[in-house]
Design a protein around this motif. Structure first.
Motif, PDB file in Angstrom:
ATOM      1  N   ALA A 192      58.472  -2.559  55.819  1.00 38.63           N
ATOM      2  CA  ALA A 192      57.538  -1.436  55.669  1.00 38.63           C
ATOM      3  C   ALA A 192      56.593  -1.658  54.496  1.00 38.63           C
ATOM      4  CB  ALA A 192      58.301  -0.121  55.509  1.00 38.63           C
ATOM      5  N   SER A 193      56.118  -2.887  54.328  1.00 33.96           N
ATOM      6  CA  SER A 193      55.150  -3.147  53.264  1.00 33.96           C
ATOM      7  C   SER A 193      53.741  -2.941  53.806  1.00 33.96           C
ATOM      8  CB  SER A 193      55.324  -4.560  52.710  1.00 33.96           C
ATOM      9  OG  SER A 193      54.400  -4.802  51.664  1.00 33.96           O
ATOM     10  N   ILE A 194      53.094  -3.978  54.319  1.00 30.46           N
ATOM     11  CA  ILE A 194      51.753  -3.844  54.879  1.00 30.46           C
ATOM     12  C   ILE A 194      51.739  -4.241  56.358  1.00 30.46           C
ATOM     13  CG2 ILE A 194      49.405  -4.771  54.804  1.00 30.46           C
ATOM     14  CD1 ILE A 194      49.710  -4.897  51.750  1.00 30.46           C
ATOM     15  N   ALA A 195      52.242  -5.415  56.682  1.00 35.54           N
ATOM     16  CA  ALA A 195      52.199  -5.880  58.070  1.00 35.54           C
ATOM     17  C   ALA A 195      52.948  -4.930  58.997  1.00 35.54           C
ATOM     18  CB  ALA A 195      52.785  -7.291  58.165  1.00 35.54           C
ATOM     19  N   GLY A 196      54.119  -4.448  58.578  1.00 31.27           N
ATOM     20  CA  GLY A 196      54.926  -3.578  59.429  1.00 31.27           C
ATOM     21  C   GLY A 196      54.247  -2.267  59.771  1.00 31.27           C
ATOM     22  N   PRO A 197      53.826  -1.465  58.783  1.00 32.13           N
ATOM     23  CA  PRO A 197      53.125  -0.225  59.102  1.00 32.13           C
ATOM     24  C   PRO A 197      51.798  -0.434  59.831  1.00 32.13           C
ATOM     25  CG  PRO A 197      54.031  -0.118  56.891  1.00 32.13           C
ATOM     26  CD  PRO A 197      54.204  -1.531  57.363  1.00 32.13           C
TER      27      PRO A 197
END
Length: 422
Positions: free
Chosen positions: A29-34
Motif C-alpha cells: 500500500a505504498s504507491i504502486a498498490g493503491p
C-alpha cells in the motif's frame, strides 16, 4: 477509522467490498498498490489491498512524475490534488565544500521534466493521497500479510498471517524492492536484485540550514560520497540524503541501529554540512537506508500472480523514475487485464509487452547514473559522457517511451464523472 489510528497489534480493515467483478488481491500500500487499486476498481474489479505495516508510512524520499506519468495522474483525476501536495522546490544548486554554488538546475527546465521535476512530492504524501482516493471503494487490510498462496486454473487460495483464508481471481505483488510475494512465487531475492555499487540513506531534520525552496547537493568526487539537503512542504523541516559507494551490501534492511552505525562510519570526514546533518540522526522519526539496486526479471507473472512497480522492475533511485514506472505500470496492467476479459495469461503478457521497453530505458538511466558516481580507478569503467545525442534520445524514451491506450470500450466507472479522461 483513519489509517493514522491503526497502530494496534491486530489487523485493521477499511473500505468496501461487493461490486461483483473479478476479485483481485494487491500486496503493498505504498504507491504502486493503491494506484493499481484505483484503475482496477474503475475497470470493474473487486479489490483488496493488504499491507504488512499497521499504517501508511509518512514522509520518505521526494519522488517525481515526468512525461507520460503526468498524463496518468491527469487521467486519474488527481492532477490538482497532487500538485497541491508538491514540495514546491524551485530548483537545485550543486555546491562545493564551502557552500559556493557550482551549477544550478531549475524546476521548469525541460518543460518540468528535468533534474528537478515540476511534480515532486514526498513518497508518503503521494501514498496518502492515493489511499484517500481509493479507500471508500477498495478494501484495505493493514497489519497483515500473505503467509501462503496456492493457485490453480481458476483462482488463487490465500492464507493471511492473521489467519483468514480467502480465494481471489488474481494476485499482484506491489510490495517493493524486497517483495515477499516475489520471493514466494518466483524465487529468492538474490536471483533478481542487481546491486549498483551504492548505498542511499535519507531522513528528515530540523530546517536549521536556511533552506528556502532550493535543494543543495555536495558531491566529493574523490570518495564518491554525497550529501544533500532538500526542502519539503513543512518549512520547519528538511530532508537529508546521503549516498556512498559500496561494492556489496550485507546489512539487514530491518536493523535500523546497524544501518545508522554504518552511515556514521561511511560519512565520517565528509565536509560541507555533513557533521551538522548527522547530529540529528538519533532523533529523526523516519530514517531509511538501503542499497541502490534494480530488479531484473525475465517475466513479471506466473499464472494468476503478477508483479508491479519496484517488486517487478525497480530502476533504482538513480533513475529518478521509480514512481513514474509504478503509475504507468498500474494504468497499463489494469487496462490490459480488463481488455483481455481478465484472462491472466493474455492480460499479463500484453502488459509486459507494453512496459518492458519503457522499463529497460529507465533501468539503463539508473545504471549510467550509478556508474557516473563511482570512484575512478585503474579497473573502473570510464564515467559515461552525458553530452551526446544518444543520451538525449535515451532520456526521451525513459520519460515518454510508452503508449497509453485509451481502452475505448473497456468499462470505466469514472467515464461519466469529472475524472473521465480515458
Amino acid at each position: 477509522m483513519s489509517v493514522g489510528d491503526a497502530k494496534q497489534e491486530h489487523t485493521i480493515r477499511t473500505g468496501a467490498q461487493g461490486v461483483g467483478g473479478p476479485r483481485v488481491l494487491v500486496a503493498g500500500a505504498s504507491i504502486a498498490g493503491p494506484a493499481l487499486a484505483h484503475w482496477l476498481r474503475r475497470r470493474g474489479a473487486e479489490v483488496t489491498v493488504v499491507e504488512q505495516a499497521a499504517e501508511l508510512r509518512p514522509g520518505g524520499q521526494a519522488v517525481d512524475a515526468r512525461g507520460i506519468a503526468k498524463e496518468v495522474i491527469a487521467r486519474m483525476g488527481l492532477d490538482a490534488a497532487v500538485r497541491a501536495a508538491c514540495t514546491d522546490t524551485a530548483g537545485a544548486h550543486t555546491v562545493d565544500a564551502d557552500g559556493q554554488v557550482l551549477e544550478t538546475f531549475r524546476a521548469d527546465d525541460d518543460g518540468g521534466d528535468g533534474y528537478i521535476a515540476d511534480i515532486e512530492i514526498l513518497r508518503g504524501d503521494l501514498s496518502q493521497l492515493l489511499y484517500d482516493d481509493t479507500r471508500d471503494g477498495v478494501e484495505y487490510i493493514f497489519g497483515d500479510r500473505i503467509a501462503e498462496l496456492a493457485q490453480d486454473a481458476d483462482g488463487v487460495d490465500v492464507v493471511f498471517a492473521g489467519g483468514d483464508r480467502r480465494r481471489f481471481d488474481l494476485v499482484v505483488g506491489a510490495d517493493g524492492l524486497h517483495s515477499a510475494l516475489r520471493a514466494t512465487v518466483f524465487g529468492p531475492h538474490e536471483r533478481f536484485l542487481r546491486h549498483l555499487g551504492h548505498v542511499l540513506a535519507f531522513y528528515s531534520v530540523p530546517n536549521k540550514f536556511g533552506l528556502d525552496r532550493w535543494l543543495l547537493e555536495y558531491q566529493d568526487q574523490e570518495s564518491g560520497r554525497s550529501a544533500l539537503l532538500r526542502p519539503i512542504q513543512d518549512a520547519t523541516r528538511a530532508m537529508a540524503i546521503f549516498s556512498f559507494p559500496s561494492a556489496d551490501f550485507d546489512v539487514d534492511h530491518r536493523d535500523i541501529a546497524a544501518q545508522k552505525d554504518l552511515l556514521r562510519a561511511r560519512m565520517a570526514g565528509l565536509g560541507w554540512l555533513t557533521p551538522d546533518i548527522l547530529a540529528h540522526l538519533d532523533h529523526t522519526p523516519d530514517f531509511y537506508l538501503d542499497q541502490v539496486a534494480q530488479v531484473v526479471m525475465d517475466r513479471w507473472s506466473s499464472g494468476r500472480v503478477g508483479l508491479l512497480g519496484d517488486a517487478a522492475f525497480s530502476s533504482s533511485p538513480m533513475s529518478g523514475q521509480g514512481t513514474g514506472l509504478a503509475l504507468v505500470g498500474a494504468y497499463l496492467l489494469a487496462g490490459e487485464l480488463a481488455a483481455a476479459g481478465w484472462d491472466p495469461a493474455a492480460g499479463f503478457a500484453r502488459y509486459e509487452a507494453r512496459m518492458r521497453p519503457f522499463v529497460e530505458a529507465n533501468q539503463e538511466i539508473g545504471r549510467l547514473n550509478a556508474r557516473s558516481r563511482l570512484v575512478p580507478g585503474p579497473d573502473a569503467e570510464p564515467r559515461p559522457d552525458f553530452t551526446g545525442e544518444w543520451f538525449t534520445e535515451l532520456v526521451g524514451r525513459a520519460i515518454n517511451g510508452v503508449e497509453l491506450p485509451d481502452y475505448a470500450g473497456i468499462p470505466d466507472s469514472a467515464a461519466t464523472g469529472p475524472r473521465a479522461r480515458a
